[in-house]
Motif scaffolding. Structure first.
Motif, PDB file in Angstrom:
ATOM      1  N   ARG A  34     -39.691 -30.062  -2.354  1.00  0.00           N
ATOM      2  CA  ARG A  34     -39.139 -28.966  -1.567  1.00  0.00           C
ATOM      3  C   ARG A  34     -38.196 -29.497  -0.484  1.00  0.00           C
ATOM      4  O   ARG A  34     -37.229 -28.819  -0.114  1.00  0.00           O
ATOM      5  N   ARG A  35     -38.434 -30.708  -0.029  1.00  0.00           N
ATOM      6  CA  ARG A  35     -37.520 -31.298   0.962  1.00  0.00           C
ATOM      7  C   ARG A  35     -36.137 -31.507   0.350  1.00  0.00           C
ATOM      8  O   ARG A  35     -35.114 -31.120   0.938  1.00  0.00           O
ATOM      9  N   LEU A  36     -36.096 -32.111  -0.836  1.00  0.00           N
ATOM     10  CA  LEU A  36     -34.810 -32.343  -1.496  1.00  0.00           C
ATOM     11  C   LEU A  36     -34.164 -31.023  -1.910  1.00  0.00           C
ATOM     12  O   LEU A  36     -32.933 -30.881  -1.841  1.00  0.00           O
ATOM     13  N   ASN A  37     -34.976 -30.068  -2.316  1.00  0.00           N
ATOM     14  CA  ASN A  37     -34.406 -28.784  -2.736  1.00  0.00           C
ATOM     15  C   ASN A  37     -33.896 -27.969  -1.555  1.00  0.00           C
ATOM     16  O   ASN A  37     -32.936 -27.204  -1.698  1.00  0.00           O
ATOM     17  N   ARG A  38     -34.505 -28.141  -0.387  1.00  0.00           N
ATOM     18  CA  ARG A  38     -33.926 -27.513   0.810  1.00  0.00           C
ATOM     19  C   ARG A  38     -32.544 -28.084   1.096  1.00  0.00           C
ATOM     20  O   ARG A  38     -31.661 -27.398   1.608  1.00  0.00           O
ATOM     21  N   MET A  39     -32.355 -29.364   0.740  1.00  0.00           N
ATOM     22  CA  MET A  39     -31.059 -30.027   0.907  1.00  0.00           C
ATOM     23  C   MET A  39     -30.094 -29.661  -0.223  1.00  0.00           C
ATOM     24  O   MET A  39     -28.919 -30.059  -0.184  1.00  0.00           O
ATOM     25  N   GLY A  40     -30.591 -28.926  -1.250  1.00  0.00           N
ATOM     26  CA  GLY A  40     -29.707 -28.421  -2.284  1.00  0.00           C
ATOM     27  C   GLY A  40     -29.763 -29.129  -3.609  1.00  0.00           C
ATOM     28  O   GLY A  40     -28.880 -28.924  -4.458  1.00  0.00           O
ATOM     29  N   LEU A  41     -30.796 -29.938  -3.886  1.00  0.00           N
ATOM     30  CA  LEU A  41     -30.838 -30.695  -5.131  1.00  0.00           C
ATOM     31  C   LEU A  41     -30.840 -29.782  -6.357  1.00  0.00           C
ATOM     32  O   LEU A  41     -30.003 -29.935  -7.259  1.00  0.00           O
ATOM     33  N   HIS A  42     -31.787 -28.855  -6.411  1.00  0.00           N
ATOM     34  CA  HIS A  42     -31.867 -27.998  -7.606  1.00  0.00           C
ATOM     35  C   HIS A  42     -30.599 -27.168  -7.758  1.00  0.00           C
ATOM     36  O   HIS A  42     -30.041 -27.061  -8.863  1.00  0.00           O
ATOM     37  N   ARG A  43     -30.126 -26.594  -6.684  1.00  0.00           N
ATOM     38  CA  ARG A  43     -28.908 -25.776  -6.748  1.00  0.00           C
ATOM     39  C   ARG A  43     -27.729 -26.604  -7.260  1.00  0.00           C
ATOM     40  O   ARG A  43     -26.927 -26.129  -8.068  1.00  0.00           O
ATOM     41  N   ALA A  44     -27.618 -27.848  -6.812  1.00  0.00           N
ATOM     42  CA  ALA A  44     -26.522 -28.708  -7.260  1.00  0.00           C
ATOM     43  C   ALA A  44     -26.628 -29.017  -8.752  1.00  0.00           C
ATOM     44  O   ALA A  44     -25.609 -29.033  -9.462  1.00  0.00           O
ATOM     45  N   ARG A  45     -27.845 -29.253  -9.249  1.00  0.00           N
ATOM     46  CA  ARG A  45     -28.014 -29.511 -10.685  1.00  0.00           C
ATOM     47  C   ARG A  45     -27.627 -28.278 -11.502  1.00  0.00           C
ATOM     48  O   ARG A  45     -26.960 -28.384 -12.533  1.00  0.00           O
ATOM     49  N   VAL A  46     -28.049 -27.099 -11.044  1.00  0.00           N
ATOM     50  CA  VAL A  46     -27.718 -25.863 -11.757  1.00  0.00           C
ATOM     51  C   VAL A  46     -26.202 -25.651 -11.775  1.00  0.00           C
ATOM     52  O   VAL A  46     -25.614 -25.347 -12.822  1.00  0.00           O
ATOM     53  N   GLU A 216     -31.813 -19.177  -7.593  1.00  0.00           N
ATOM     54  CA  GLU A 216     -32.281 -20.495  -8.029  1.00  0.00           C
ATOM     55  C   GLU A 216     -32.668 -21.349  -6.820  1.00  0.00           C
ATOM     56  O   GLU A 216     -33.676 -22.069  -6.855  1.00  0.00           O
ATOM     57  N   TYR A 217     -31.880 -21.265  -5.757  1.00  0.00           N
ATOM     58  CA  TYR A 217     -32.196 -22.030  -4.554  1.00  0.00           C
ATOM     59  C   TYR A 217     -33.519 -21.582  -3.961  1.00  0.00           C
ATOM     60  O   TYR A 217     -34.391 -22.404  -3.635  1.00  0.00           O
ATOM     61  N   ARG A 218     -33.714 -20.264  -3.844  1.00  0.00           N
ATOM     62  CA  ARG A 218     -34.946 -19.762  -3.239  1.00  0.00           C
ATOM     63  C   ARG A 218     -36.165 -20.149  -4.063  1.00  0.00           C
ATOM     64  O   ARG A 218     -37.198 -20.529  -3.511  1.00  0.00           O
ATOM     65  N   ARG A 219     -36.050 -20.058  -5.388  1.00  0.00           N
ATOM     66  CA  ARG A 219     -37.219 -20.394  -6.201  1.00  0.00           C
ATOM     67  C   ARG A 219     -37.528 -21.886  -6.151  1.00  0.00           C
ATOM     68  O   ARG A 219     -38.674 -22.292  -6.307  1.00  0.00           O
ATOM     69  N   SER A 220     -36.531 -22.722  -5.899  1.00  0.00           N
ATOM     70  CA  SER A 220     -36.770 -24.163  -5.823  1.00  0.00           C
ATOM     71  C   SER A 220     -37.571 -24.554  -4.595  1.00  0.00           C
ATOM     72  O   SER A 220     -38.100 -25.665  -4.521  1.00  0.00           O
ATOM     73  N   LEU A 221     -37.678 -23.642  -3.630  1.00  0.00           N
ATOM     74  CA  LEU A 221     -38.428 -23.924  -2.414  1.00  0.00           C
ATOM     75  C   LEU A 221     -39.891 -23.525  -2.516  1.00  0.00           C
ATOM     76  O   LEU A 221     -40.670 -23.781  -1.591  1.00  0.00           O
ATOM     77  N   SER A 222     -40.273 -22.911  -3.636  1.00  0.00           N
ATOM     78  CA  SER A 222     -41.676 -22.502  -3.816  1.00  0.00           C
ATOM     79  C   SER A 222     -42.549 -23.717  -4.071  1.00  0.00           C
ATOM     80  O   SER A 222     -42.114 -24.717  -4.649  1.00  0.00           O
ATOM     81  N   ASP A 223     -43.785 -23.610  -3.663  1.00  0.00           N
ATOM     82  CA  ASP A 223     -44.770 -24.648  -3.962  1.00  0.00           C
ATOM     83  C   ASP A 223     -45.098 -24.566  -5.454  1.00  0.00           C
ATOM     84  O   ASP A 223     -45.647 -23.555  -5.905  1.00  0.00           O
ATOM     85  N   PRO A 224     -44.776 -25.588  -6.261  1.00  0.00           N
ATOM     86  CA  PRO A 224     -45.016 -25.490  -7.701  1.00  0.00           C
ATOM     87  C   PRO A 224     -46.483 -25.323  -8.065  1.00  0.00           C
ATOM     88  O   PRO A 224     -46.797 -24.812  -9.144  1.00  0.00           O
ATOM     89  N   ALA A 225     -47.366 -25.715  -7.166  1.00  0.00           N
ATOM     90  CA  ALA A 225     -48.791 -25.568  -7.449  1.00  0.00           C
ATOM     91  C   ALA A 225     -49.282 -24.157  -7.156  1.00  0.00           C
ATOM     92  O   ALA A 225     -50.416 -23.812  -7.503  1.00  0.00           O
ATOM     93  N   ALA A 226     -48.430 -23.336  -6.542  1.00  0.00           N
ATOM     94  CA  ALA A 226     -48.869 -22.003  -6.127  1.00  0.00           C
ATOM     95  C   ALA A 226     -48.241 -20.890  -6.956  1.00  0.00           C
ATOM     96  O   ALA A 226     -48.499 -19.719  -6.692  1.00  0.00           O
TER      97      ALA A 226
END
Length: 345
Positions: A34-46, A216-226
């Motif tokens: 979630r730290r990297l995704n807050r910085m935009g990792l998932h959004r950048a890959r998409v 996509e950005y918002r969902r990348s910030l979710s806790d994957p275990a939750a």
């Protein structure tokens, strides 16, 4: 200490996997960070995957009929009636429905899916099938939607609905297969009515608009275990509110006559419609997904003739061999016909 050492040793591999189709937020420490995704990792890959996909499709566009390309670019799928000459379709349909060969089955909720590989034995027994899959217009469309010159995996697929089981069918929840484009196709051998659980699709959801990227950005910030397991593993489920936030309408069921070919980008939101009664769908089912970050169109050695038509058998054998580590949901069902009852019945 051992777990920390393992993370350090695997770190270079995890970094390299960011340039692949790896998608699990639950199993990958960087993709799920979630730290990297807050910085935009998932959004950048998409965003990068989408840009490369559109670039490859522009290079493949001249090989696709203009009306098919226009429908796909607008909606994310194209439905082609009388895909096979109506004079030839009855013989092909009869040959496939009566064909006997090795089958695999998987239960999800109250549905059982059977797949039979379209392999050299089936192609030799049903030459009309080889002719259809070799058609230049069909191959051009498959390549355009997949965004690669790659040979799909081909099966005869039977979906038997409402045949026992109390768990929900995950395929009935509107979802995307991944964070990038992939191709699936269905040539329906029988009519599919609204009550039969037809393929459903959210028109235009294959487009990675600014609102889709925000989602996509918002969902990348979710806790994957939750969150639910399939979303956490990279196949996100989507609600009506999510669709509205992206400016999209509801999923629409495609009730179609026999001999209709539907080709769709399953990076868009889709589902299997809920069946209102027991029944079955039988179809030629094709699937192609490749690393979304490759800039070239071809180069897939597994698409070579003599190899491509044997891949399904090799894939099943590989998963059988390593089932204890990677799982094998597709269980042998013996020699079957597409219209036979599920083996477990």
């Amino acid at each position: 200490m051992a777990a920390r050492l393992a993370r350090i040793l695997l770190a270079p591999l995890h970094v390299l996997q960011l340039a692949t189709s790896a998608k699990s937020f639950l199993d990958h420490p960087l993709i799920g960070s979630r730290r990297l995704n807050r910085m935009g990792l998932h959004r950048a890959r998409v965003r990068l995957a989408d840009r490369l996909c559109r670039w490859r499709r522009r290079r493949l566009a001249r090989h696709v009929r203009a009306d098919w390309r226009k429908a796909f670019d607008r909606d994310g799928f194209v439905a082609i009636g009388n895909a096979i000459d109506p004079r030839d379709f009855p013989a092909l349909r009869q040959a496939l429905l009566s064909y006997e060969g090795p089958a695999r089955e998987m239960r999800q909720g109250d549905a059982v899916t059977r797949r039979m590989a379209i392999d050299p034995a089936m192609l030799d027994a049903v030459p009309q099938l080889r002719t259809f899959l070799a058609r230049r217009d069909i191959r051009g469309l498959f390549h355009y939607v997949a965004s690669y010159r790659t040979e799909p995996l081909h099966y005869i697929q039977t979906i038997v609905s409402q045949c026992g089981g109390n768990d929900p069918d995950p395929q009935e929840t509107v979802h995307a297969d991944s964070f990038h484009a992939s191709m699936k196709a269905w040539l329906f051998l029988n009519p599919v009515r609204a009550e039969d659980g037809p393929f459903t699709y959210v028109r235009g959801s294959h487009l990675y608009t600014a609102r889709r990227l925000d989602w996509e950005y918002r969902r990348s910030l979710s806790d994957p275990a939750a969150i639910d397991r399939l979303s956490a593993r990279g196949s996100p489920r989507v609600s009506d509110d999510d669709l509205a936030a992206m400016g999209l309408g509801p999923a629409e069921g495609l009730a179609v006559p026999a001999n209709t070919l539907v080709v769709a980008d399953t990076g868009g939101f889709h589902a299997r419609g809920a069946a209102a009664q027991a029944g079955e769908r039988v179809e030629i089912w094709s699937y192609a997904r490749r690393n979304p970050f490759l800039p070239w169109l071809g180069g897939d050695m597994l698409s070579l003739p003599g190899i491509a038509e044997r891949r399904v058998g090799w894939l099943w054998a590989f998963r059988d061999r390593f089932a204890h580590r990677i799982g094998q949901p597709w269980q042998p069902a013996g020699v079957r016909r597409p219209i036979d009852a599920p083996a477990e019945d």
